[in-house]
Design an enzyme around this catalytic site. Structure first.
Site, PDB file in Angstrom:
ATOM      1  N   LEU A  66       9.279   4.003 -10.127  1.00 14.29           N
ATOM      2  CA  LEU A  66       8.208   3.411 -10.628  1.00 14.29           C
ATOM      3  C   LEU A  66       7.393   2.299  -9.539  1.00 14.29           C
ATOM      4  CD1 LEU A  66       7.362   3.916 -14.389  1.00 14.29           C
ATOM      5  CD2 LEU A  66       8.023   5.121 -13.181  1.00 14.29           C
ATOM      6  N   LYS A 172      16.691  -7.197  -3.239  1.00 10.63           N
ATOM      7  CA  LYS A 172      15.489  -6.761  -2.953  1.00 10.63           C
ATOM      8  C   LYS A 172      14.422  -7.055  -2.079  1.00 10.63           C
ATOM      9  CE  LYS A 172      14.023  -2.690  -1.436  1.00 10.63           C
ATOM     10  NZ  LYS A 172      13.763  -1.825  -0.798  1.00 10.63           N
ATOM     11  N   LYS A 241       3.487  -5.507  -2.854  1.00 10.52           N
ATOM     12  CA  LYS A 241       4.325  -6.251  -3.663  1.00 10.52           C
ATOM     13  C   LYS A 241       5.562  -6.583  -3.827  1.00 10.52           C
ATOM     14  CE  LYS A 241       6.401  -3.027  -5.113  1.00 10.52           C
ATOM     15  NZ  LYS A 241       8.261  -2.686  -5.298  1.00 10.52           N
TER      16      LYS A 241
HETATM   17  P1  NDP Z   1       4.852   5.875  -5.592  1.00 11.63           P
HETATM   18  O1  NDP Z   1       3.507   4.992  -5.284  1.00 11.63           O
HETATM   19  O2  NDP Z   1       5.360   7.283  -3.792  1.00 11.63           O
HETATM   20  O3  NDP Z   1       5.191   6.685  -6.283  1.00 11.63           O
HETATM   21  C1  NDP Z   1       4.774   5.483  -7.569  1.00 11.63           C
HETATM   22  C2  NDP Z   1       5.799   6.679  -8.794  1.00 11.63           C
HETATM   23  O4  NDP Z   1       5.365   5.124 -10.424  1.00 11.63           O
HETATM   24  C3  NDP Z   1       4.837   7.836  -9.537  1.00 11.63           C
HETATM   25  O5  NDP Z   1       6.137   8.740  -9.964  1.00 11.63           O
HETATM   26  C4  NDP Z   1       3.498   7.134  -9.607  1.00 11.63           C
HETATM   27  O6  NDP Z   1       2.942   8.262 -10.977  1.00 11.63           O
HETATM   28  C5  NDP Z   1       4.138   6.268 -11.043  1.00 11.63           C
HETATM   29  N1  NDP Z   1       3.432   5.245 -11.792  1.00 11.63           N
HETATM   30  C6  NDP Z   1       2.738   4.249 -11.184  1.00 11.63           C
HETATM   31  N2  NDP Z   1       2.290   3.160 -11.660  1.00 11.63           N
HETATM   32  C7  NDP Z   1       3.155   3.859 -13.086  1.00 11.63           C
HETATM   33  C8  NDP Z   1       2.469   3.995 -14.777  1.00 11.63           C
HETATM   34  N3  NDP Z   1       1.093   2.883 -15.016  1.00 11.63           N
HETATM   35  N4  NDP Z   1       3.282   4.724 -15.314  1.00 11.63           N
HETATM   36  C9  NDP Z   1       3.753   5.504 -14.958  1.00 11.63           C
HETATM   37  N5  NDP Z   1       3.790   5.346 -13.828  1.00 11.63           N
HETATM   38  C10 NDP Z   1       3.411   5.143 -13.278  1.00 11.63           C
HETATM   39  O7  NDP Z   1       6.321   5.178  -4.514  1.00 11.63           O
HETATM   40  P2  NDP Z   1       7.823   5.022  -4.298  1.00 11.63           P
HETATM   41  O8  NDP Z   1       7.788   6.379  -4.666  1.00 11.63           O
HETATM   42  O9  NDP Z   1       7.638   5.540  -2.853  1.00 11.63           O
HETATM   43  O10 NDP Z   1       8.481   4.239  -5.176  1.00 11.63           O
HETATM   44  C11 NDP Z   1       8.528   3.910  -6.153  1.00 11.63           C
HETATM   45  C12 NDP Z   1       9.890   2.180  -6.100  1.00 11.63           C
HETATM   46  O11 NDP Z   1      10.879   2.594  -5.024  1.00 11.63           O
HETATM   47  C13 NDP Z   1       8.958   1.454  -6.210  1.00 11.63           C
HETATM   48  O12 NDP Z   1       9.386  -0.027  -6.043  1.00 11.63           O
HETATM   49  C14 NDP Z   1       9.015   1.284  -4.691  1.00 11.63           C
HETATM   50  O13 NDP Z   1       9.072   0.109  -3.996  1.00 11.63           O
HETATM   51  C15 NDP Z   1      10.298   1.763  -3.796  1.00 11.63           C
HETATM   52  N6  NDP Z   1      10.796   1.770  -2.887  1.00 11.63           N
HETATM   53  C16 NDP Z   1      10.455   3.044  -1.976  1.00 11.63           C
HETATM   54  C17 NDP Z   1      10.781   3.432  -0.930  1.00 11.63           C
HETATM   55  C18 NDP Z   1      10.284   4.559   0.122  1.00 11.63           C
HETATM   56  O14 NDP Z   1      10.851   4.783   0.904  1.00 11.63           O
HETATM   57  N7  NDP Z   1       9.285   4.910  -0.983  1.00 11.63           N
HETATM   58  C19 NDP Z   1      11.992   2.455  -0.668  1.00 11.63           C
HETATM   59  C20 NDP Z   1      12.350   1.670  -1.610  1.00 11.63           C
HETATM   60  C21 NDP Z   1      11.887   1.380  -2.124  1.00 11.63           C
HETATM   61  P3  NDP Z   1       2.036   9.379 -10.523  1.00 11.63           P
HETATM   62  O15 NDP Z   1       2.711  10.257 -10.291  1.00 11.63           O
HETATM   63  O16 NDP Z   1       1.271   9.447 -11.840  1.00 11.63           O
HETATM   64  O17 NDP Z   1       1.413   8.330  -9.453  1.00 11.63           O
END
Ligand code: NDP
Length: 296
Positions: A66, A172, A241
């Site tokens: 998440l 990280k 963040k």
């Molecule tokens: P996104 O913003 O694309 O997706 C976030 C996810 O978290 C979605 O599935 C969202 O659900 C869910 N979510 C957010 N708030 C809540 C909540 N209150 N309750 C339940 N589910 C929630 O983020 P990313 O996939 O890009 O990133 C995910 C993690 O990975 C983060 O910590 C990020 O820092 C890390 N990361 C990302 C990278 C990237 O290239 N994108 C690279 C390396 C690490 P919904 O679909 O309903 O919004």
């Protein structure tokens, strides 16, 4: 085959879950916006669960990815929460780029129920997830990591044990703080060079054969800034963040960190200015705005 649940099908979670499905695990997925889980299950070999509890029920390894640790913690309680579904002896693998203190709190709560926890944030971006070549940095018990390893190998190439719970999160956060500083400093340097008439392509050609190079100068700037493409793969909000976590770790450890603290402030401002959906590389638009000119 090991039963696995994957919670959080965001920009990086979705391709990670796809790799888990493709590796042949018996997979159940859950996402807050249920439509994403249904769409995933319609094309991958996986079931969509209606709640976190339902996803975790009868499963040996639950992977969660998440936006923040607080979001993970918020899914623990209530009749639909993870704790209602997780069986004794299960393992929660938290791939969120989280904060060490919250991860330790979650681990303690799970341990009271005989559920193991590792923090296992990833690096390598959405394309690395699609290709299964992410770096995974792990905090927690070595024995728990050994149990998680077959699942982590579905999307990770380099899997590194960093220490106790929270150590993966801390590494990280520091890695991403360095990324943020590279983006900002490369932006300032190239804007100044462009302003005095040096072609930014020429400047990058020099830097990338010299000691100032980084992934930012070698890949991000040529592919995203010079082309003005700025694809949205990793939200600026998430990098804000991460660097906030890094600055907090340095403060907690009482380590002098003026650059980290300043960079955290700059990315907070860029996030506030550019909004929730901007990509992290778009932070350079702040520099361009202040300079009154574009790099390219
Ligand atoms: P996104 O913003 O694309 O997706 C976030 C996810 O978290 C979605 O599935 C969202 O659900 C869910 N979510 C957010 N708030 C809540 C909540 N209150 N309750 C339940 N589910 C929630 O983020 P990313 O996939 O890009 O990133 C995910 C993690 O990975 C983060 O910590 C990020 O820092 C890390 N990361 C990302 C990278 C990237 O290239 N994108 C690279 C390396 C690490 P919904 O679909 O309903 O919004």
């Amino acid at each position: 085959m090991t039963k696995v649940a994957f919670l959080g099908l965001g920009a990086i979670g979705r391709p990670m879950a796809q790799r888990v499905a493709d590796a042949g695990f018996d997979l159940t997925v859950w996402n807050r916006t249920a439509e994403k889980a249904r769409a995933f299950a319609a094309t991958a070999t996986a079931r969509a669960a209606a709640t976190p509890a339902e996803a975790a029920r009868g499963v040996e390894v639950v992977v969660i990815c998440l936006s923040t640790s607080q979001h993970v913690e918020s899914l623990l309680d209530g009749p639909d929460g993870l704790l209602a579904g997780l069986a004794r002896g299960a393992l929660l693998v938290d791939c969120t780029s989280g904060d060490p203190a919250t991860s330790r709190r979650i681990a303690t709560r799970l341990a009271a129920r005989d559920v193991a926890y590792i923090d296992a944030p990833v690096s390598g971006g959405t394309s690395g997830a699609e290709r299964g070549i992410l770096t995974v940095m792990v905090g927690g018990d070595a024995a728990a990591l050994d149990r998680a390893r077959p699942v982590l190998q579905a999307f990770g190439k380099k899997i590194i044990h960093c220490g106790g719970v929270g150590a993966g999160d801390a590494v990280k956060a520091m890695n991403n703080a360095m990324l943020a500083i590279h983006v900002w400093s490369t932006g300032e340097c190239l804007t100044a060079l462009a302003s005095m008439g040096v072609d930014p392509r020429v400047a990058l050609d020099v830097v990338n054969a010299s000691s100032g190079r980084s992934n930012t100068s070698e890949n991000l700037f040529p592919e995203r800034v010079l082309t003005r493409a700025f694809p949205r793969t990793f939200r600026l909000a998430l990098l804000d963040k991460d660097i906030g976590i890094a600055a907090g770790v340095a403060r907690d450890e009482k380590v002098p960190s003026p650059i980290l603290q300043l960079a955290a402030e700059l990315f907070r401002m860029a996030h506030a200015e550019l909004g929730e959906e901007a990509d992290h590389v778009e932070a350079v638009k702040m520099i361009e705005h202040l300079a009154g000119r574009e790099i390219a």
